[in-house]
Motif scaffolding. Structure first.
Motif, PDB file in Angstrom:
ATOM      1  N   GLY A 146       0.810  -1.206   0.000  1.00  0.00           N
ATOM      2  CA  GLY A 146       0.000   0.000   0.000  1.00  0.00           C
ATOM      3  C   GLY A 146       0.850   1.266   0.000  1.00  0.00           C
ATOM      4  N   LEU A 147       0.212   2.367   0.348  1.00  0.00           N
ATOM      5  CA  LEU A 147       0.845   3.698   0.291  1.00  0.00           C
ATOM      6  C   LEU A 147       0.843   4.337   1.671  1.00  0.00           C
ATOM      7  CD1 LEU A 147       1.872   6.209  -1.401  1.00  0.00           C
ATOM      8  CD2 LEU A 147      -0.541   6.861  -1.592  1.00  0.00           C
ATOM      9  N   VAL A 148       1.994   4.864   2.066  1.00  0.00           N
ATOM     10  CA  VAL A 148       2.092   5.634   3.313  1.00  0.00           C
ATOM     11  C   VAL A 148       2.738   6.971   2.966  1.00  0.00           C
ATOM     12  CG1 VAL A 148       2.987   5.758   5.658  1.00  0.00           C
ATOM     13  CG2 VAL A 148       2.341   3.537   4.684  1.00  0.00           C
ATOM     14  N   MET A 149       2.026   8.061   3.279  1.00  0.00           N
ATOM     15  CA  MET A 149       2.538   9.397   3.004  1.00  0.00           C
ATOM     16  C   MET A 149       2.394  10.270   4.234  1.00  0.00           C
ATOM     17  SD  MET A 149       1.358  10.322  -0.864  1.00  0.00           S
ATOM     18  CE  MET A 149       2.680  11.518  -0.981  1.00  0.00           C
ATOM     19  N   GLU A 150       3.298  11.245   4.345  1.00  0.00           N
ATOM     20  CA  GLU A 150       3.209  12.256   5.395  1.00  0.00           C
ATOM     21  C   GLU A 150       2.857  13.585   4.747  1.00  0.00           C
ATOM     22  OE1 GLU A 150       6.091  13.305   9.000  1.00  0.00           O
ATOM     23  OE2 GLU A 150       6.742  14.222   7.103  1.00  0.00           O
ATOM     24  N   ALA A 151       1.790  14.211   5.239  1.00  0.00           N
ATOM     25  CA  ALA A 151       1.380  15.529   4.749  1.00  0.00           C
ATOM     26  C   ALA A 151       1.583  16.543   5.858  1.00  0.00           C
ATOM     27  CB  ALA A 151      -0.084  15.507   4.313  1.00  0.00           C
ATOM     28  N   ARG A 152       2.311  17.607   5.539  1.00  0.00           N
ATOM     29  CA  ARG A 152       2.517  18.701   6.497  1.00  0.00           C
ATOM     30  C   ARG A 152       1.824  19.947   5.953  1.00  0.00           C
ATOM     31  NH1 ARG A 152       8.116  20.094   6.332  1.00  0.00           N
ATOM     32  NH2 ARG A 152       8.010  19.250   4.218  1.00  0.00           N
ATOM     33  N   PHE A 153       1.119  20.666   6.816  1.00  0.00           N
ATOM     34  CA  PHE A 153       0.434  21.885   6.386  1.00  0.00           C
ATOM     35  C   PHE A 153       0.261  22.828   7.570  1.00  0.00           C
ATOM     36  CE2 PHE A 153      -2.711  18.617   7.356  1.00  0.00           C
ATOM     37  CZ  PHE A 153      -3.535  19.252   8.271  1.00  0.00           C
ATOM     38  N   ALA A 154      -0.045  24.072   7.251  1.00  0.00           N
ATOM     39  CA  ALA A 154      -0.208  25.097   8.285  1.00  0.00           C
ATOM     40  C   ALA A 154      -1.604  25.040   8.886  1.00  0.00           C
ATOM     41  CB  ALA A 154       0.033  26.484   7.694  1.00  0.00           C
ATOM     42  N   LEU A 155      -1.648  25.167  10.194  1.00  0.00           N
ATOM     43  CA  LEU A 155      -2.904  25.425  10.889  1.00  0.00           C
ATOM     44  C   LEU A 155      -3.086  26.940  11.014  1.00  0.00           C
ATOM     45  CD1 LEU A 155      -2.532  22.776  13.726  1.00  0.00           C
ATOM     46  CD2 LEU A 155      -4.024  22.612  11.714  1.00  0.00           C
ATOM     47  N   LYS A 156      -4.258  27.351  11.439  1.00  0.00           N
ATOM     48  CA  LYS A 156      -4.511  28.781  11.594  1.00  0.00           C
ATOM     49  C   LYS A 156      -3.507  29.381  12.571  1.00  0.00           C
ATOM     50  CE  LYS A 156      -8.054  32.215  12.617  1.00  0.00           C
ATOM     51  NZ  LYS A 156      -9.467  32.474  12.952  1.00  0.00           N
ATOM     52  N   PRO A 157      -2.884  30.504  12.213  1.00  0.00           N
ATOM     53  CA  PRO A 157      -1.935  31.138  13.137  1.00  0.00           C
ATOM     54  C   PRO A 157      -2.572  31.425  14.492  1.00  0.00           C
ATOM     55  CG  PRO A 157      -1.739  32.109  10.964  1.00  0.00           C
ATOM     56  CD  PRO A 157      -2.943  31.208  10.923  1.00  0.00           C
ATOM     57  N   GLU A 158      -1.761  31.359  15.493  1.00  0.00           N
ATOM     58  CA  GLU A 158      -2.214  31.612  16.860  1.00  0.00           C
ATOM     59  C   GLU A 158      -1.779  33.017  17.261  1.00  0.00           C
ATOM     60  OE1 GLU A 158      -0.390  29.525  20.401  1.00  0.00           O
ATOM     61  OE2 GLU A 158      -2.248  28.380  20.163  1.00  0.00           O
ATOM     62  N   VAL A 159      -2.731  33.832  17.654  1.00  0.00           N
ATOM     63  CA  VAL A 159      -2.441  35.224  18.012  1.00  0.00           C
ATOM     64  C   VAL A 159      -2.860  35.472  19.456  1.00  0.00           C
ATOM     65  CG1 VAL A 159      -2.854  37.657  17.474  1.00  0.00           C
ATOM     66  CG2 VAL A 159      -2.818  35.959  15.622  1.00  0.00           C
ATOM     67  N   LYS A 160      -1.892  35.833  20.285  1.00  0.00           N
ATOM     68  CA  LYS A 160      -2.177  36.266  21.653  1.00  0.00           C
ATOM     69  C   LYS A 160      -2.088  37.777  21.662  1.00  0.00           C
ATOM     70  CE  LYS A 160      -0.746  35.672  26.474  1.00  0.00           C
ATOM     71  NZ  LYS A 160       0.256  35.050  27.393  1.00  0.00           N
ATOM     72  N   LEU A 161      -3.253  38.419  21.660  1.00  0.00           N
ATOM     73  CA  LEU A 161      -3.306  39.869  21.510  1.00  0.00           C
ATOM     74  C   LEU A 161      -2.638  40.594  22.664  1.00  0.00           C
ATOM     75  CD1 LEU A 161      -6.945  40.388  20.201  1.00  0.00           C
ATOM     76  CD2 LEU A 161      -4.835  40.890  18.944  1.00  0.00           C
ATOM     77  N   GLY A 162      -1.885  41.629  22.316  1.00  0.00           N
ATOM     78  CA  GLY A 162      -1.354  42.554  23.300  1.00  0.00           C
ATOM     79  C   GLY A 162      -2.265  43.760  23.420  1.00  0.00           C
ATOM     80  N   GLU A 163      -1.732  44.856  23.910  1.00  0.00           N
ATOM     81  CA  GLU A 163      -2.532  46.068  24.102  1.00  0.00           C
ATOM     82  C   GLU A 163      -3.019  46.588  22.749  1.00  0.00           C
ATOM     83  OE1 GLU A 163      -4.831  48.408  25.551  1.00  0.00           O
ATOM     84  OE2 GLU A 163      -3.517  47.537  27.088  1.00  0.00           O
ATOM     85  N   TYR A 164      -4.312  46.884  22.659  1.00  0.00           N
ATOM     86  CA  TYR A 164      -4.844  47.423  21.400  1.00  0.00           C
ATOM     87  C   TYR A 164      -5.641  48.719  21.601  1.00  0.00           C
ATOM     88  CZ  TYR A 164      -8.948  44.661  22.886  1.00  0.00           C
ATOM     89  OH  TYR A 164      -9.990  44.106  23.593  1.00  0.00           O
ATOM     90  N   LEU A 193      -5.864  41.334  12.856  1.00  0.00           N
ATOM     91  CA  LEU A 193      -7.230  41.831  12.700  1.00  0.00           C
ATOM     92  C   LEU A 193      -8.250  40.721  12.924  1.00  0.00           C
ATOM     93  CD1 LEU A 193      -6.929  44.289   9.694  1.00  0.00           C
ATOM     94  CD2 LEU A 193      -7.746  44.833  11.975  1.00  0.00           C
ATOM     95  N   ASP A 194      -7.968  39.532  12.419  1.00  0.00           N
ATOM     96  CA  ASP A 194      -8.876  38.413  12.663  1.00  0.00           C
ATOM     97  C   ASP A 194      -9.036  38.162  14.160  1.00  0.00           C
ATOM     98  OD1 ASP A 194      -9.341  38.006  10.007  1.00  0.00           O
ATOM     99  OD2 ASP A 194      -7.994  36.288   9.796  1.00  0.00           O
ATOM    100  N   ALA A 195      -7.917  38.215  14.888  1.00  0.00           N
ATOM    101  CA  ALA A 195      -7.972  37.985  16.337  1.00  0.00           C
ATOM    102  C   ALA A 195      -8.773  39.084  17.034  1.00  0.00           C
ATOM    103  CB  ALA A 195      -6.556  37.917  16.904  1.00  0.00           C
ATOM    104  N   LEU A 196      -8.591  40.321  16.595  1.00  0.00           N
ATOM    105  CA  LEU A 196      -9.384  41.417  17.148  1.00  0.00           C
ATOM    106  C   LEU A 196     -10.861  41.234  16.837  1.00  0.00           C
ATOM    107  CD1 LEU A 196      -7.039  44.407  16.237  1.00  0.00           C
ATOM    108  CD2 LEU A 196      -7.793  43.821  18.560  1.00  0.00           C
ATOM    109  N   ASP A 197     -11.158  40.777  15.637  1.00  0.00           N
ATOM    110  CA  ASP A 197     -12.536  40.525  15.234  1.00  0.00           C
ATOM    111  C   ASP A 197     -13.175  39.493  16.170  1.00  0.00           C
ATOM    112  OD1 ASP A 197     -14.850  40.629  13.731  1.00  0.00           O
ATOM    113  OD2 ASP A 197     -14.150  39.200  12.238  1.00  0.00           O
TER     114      ASP A 197
END
Length: 475
Positions: free
Chosen positions: A103-121, A363-367
């Motif tokens: 059979g076939l075995v493959m590894e797929a790597r991809f980005a998850l949504k960035p993680e933003v810890k908001l500072g002072e806004y 901006l997404d995190a602020l939203d």
């Protein structure tokens, strides 16, 4: 079909995807069907050898690339559903093992949504350019209006001057032999535009319509055609017609022709000043908004995969390639002419792309943090605004852009929230006319022609927007 998921550093997902032999065998057979017409096996007509004979003759590996192309998409989608994941980049694939028996075995790597810890806004101090309109800018706008209503009239009773547009036939010869690209008929040329080699247009100035004459000239030493660079040539020229541009005088009659609200020159200048001040204020607000969000991003902790940046840069390069192709040009030729390489261009774009993605996800995190509500009235007002910008009626806009589009309401609400968010950020911030350090402010800003889709494009460079309108990851 088992799969294993692991999240590693910088929001990168690792999916190990296994396709059992019986399932992968069907992909191998599809690959065989696609390519069998190319297989030539002794004892069989071309394209007629059975699957197993082809595998025995060529080796199973000849089918692997196409088999993976058939097998991977469905396996990947199933693995994403199994772990309830949403990729934010194209997958990077590693082949772990492959064979028809195992059979076939493959590894797929991809980005998850960035993680933003908001500072002072709130309470951000940010630069907003001063809005000043000069008399020269008003004069330039009036000049534009003059040119729009200008008339082209024939030159009939005088010699040709710079600024005239002539219709000519010409033939260029080197050593009495016409050279390639040196001949044309009914060619329109504005004298003084420097379209031709030095001396050509100046040689026509002072002539009259109907004149036929020769111009002995030399091509520049650095001319791109090596067989003509620095060479003396003779152009035989016939002036067949000529026109000049007649612009109206700037008086009250002119104003009444070009303005719907002004009757006098003084009123018209005031009208233009008001328009320029509004445009300047809008542009200043865009700069102010971007500077605010830049500082909020600097105050925040953002964890983002390099895959997002790489994909963003690749989209921009593909966009540039398409733009060159629209004009019949090759991007590779541009790179060679400018002494650049594709990899070098990628590296140049990386910092700007990361910067813009940082701002977009901030901006997404602020939203998400503020969770601003959107009313039906605000959505309808947005539709009216967009219809006005498109210069069509509200009904036409709805029919063209909204009807039959499932996500149209969500996108409109997102746009309304974005504007409300930016309004709040301006309200919470303090504008200063002290311009920030140039290097700090612009090191990571995209070229003005970049094109990355994102709903918060109005805080980015004027012509840039980023596309990552994905739903939240389930982890």
């Amino acid at each position: 079909m088992p799969s294993q998921f692991e999240q590693k550093e910088n929001r990168v997902a690792y999916l190990n995807i296994e396709l059992p032999a019986e399932e992968f065998k069907s992909s191998l057979e599809k690959a065989y069907q696609r390519n069998k017409r190319h297989f030539q096996v002794p004892g069989f007509r071309k394209g007629k050898a059975p699957y197993q004979i082809v595998v025995n003759h060529y080796g199973e590996g000849i089918l692997y690339d196409d088999a993976i192309e058939y097998a991977f998409p469905a396996a990947y989608e199933n693995a994403l559903k199994e772990h309830d994941l949403r990729p934010y980049s194209e997958p990077r694939l590693n082949l772990v093992s492959i064979s028809g028996t195992d059979g076939l075995v493959m590894e797929a790597r991809f980005a998850l949504k960035p993680e933003v810890k908001l500072g002072e806004y709130k309470g951000i101090e940010a630069y907003r350019p001063k809005v000043e309109v000069s008399e020269e800018e008003i004069d330039a706008k009036i000049k534009e209006a003059q040119n729009k209503v200008a008339r082209q009239l024939p030159v009939s009773d005088r010699a040709l001057e710079k600024g005239d547009t002539v219709t000519i036939d010409y033939m260029g010869k080197k050593d009495d032999v016409a050279f390639e690209g040196g001949t044309a008929e009914d060619f329109d040329l504005e004298l003084g535009s420097n379209t031709f080699i030095p001396g050509f247009e100046d040689g026509i100035v002072g002539k009259n319509v109907g004149d036929e004459f020769d111009l002995t000239l030399s091509f520049p030493e650095e001319y791109h055609a090596e067989d003509l660079a620095g060479e003396e040539v003779v152009f035989s020229v016939v002036v067949k017609a000529a026109t000049f541009t007649q612009v109206p005088e700037i008086d009250d009659d002119f104003v009444k022709d070009v303005s719907e609200t002004s009757d006098t020159v003084e009123e018209y200048r005031a009208e233009i000043r008001q328009e320029l001040e509004k445009a300047g204020a809008d542009q200043a607000d865009r700069v102010y908004e971007r500077n605010i969000v830049e500082q909020i991003a600097d105050n925040s902790e953002i964890v983002m995969s390099d895959f997002l940046v790489e994909d963003d840069v690749e989209r921009e390069i593909q966009h540039q390639i398409q733009q060159f192709e629209m004009y019949g040009l090759r991007y590779e030729d541009f790179l060679a002419y400018s002494g650049q390489t594709l990899e070098g261009v990628r590296q140049q774009m990386m910092p700007g792309s990361r910067k813009n993605l940082d701002l977009a996800y901030t901006l997404d995190a602020l939203d998400e943090e503020l969770a601003l509500e959107v009313t039906d009235e605000e959505v309808e007002a947005m539709i009216v605004k967009l219809a006005e910008q498109s210069q069509i009626s509200v009904e036409e806009y709805k029919e063209k852009y909204l009807e039959g589009k499932e996500d149209s309401r969500d996108r409109l609400e997102h746009q309304v929230r974005s504007e409300k968010l930016l309004d709040l950020l301006r309200e919470w911030s303090l504008a200063t006319d002290v311009e920030p350090d140039h290097d700090h402010a612009h090191d990571h800003v995209h070229d003005e022609h970049c094109n990355h889709d994102h709903d918060h494009d109005h805080v980015h460079d004027e012509n840039c927007d980023h596309d990552h309108d994905h739903e939240e990851d389930e982890e």
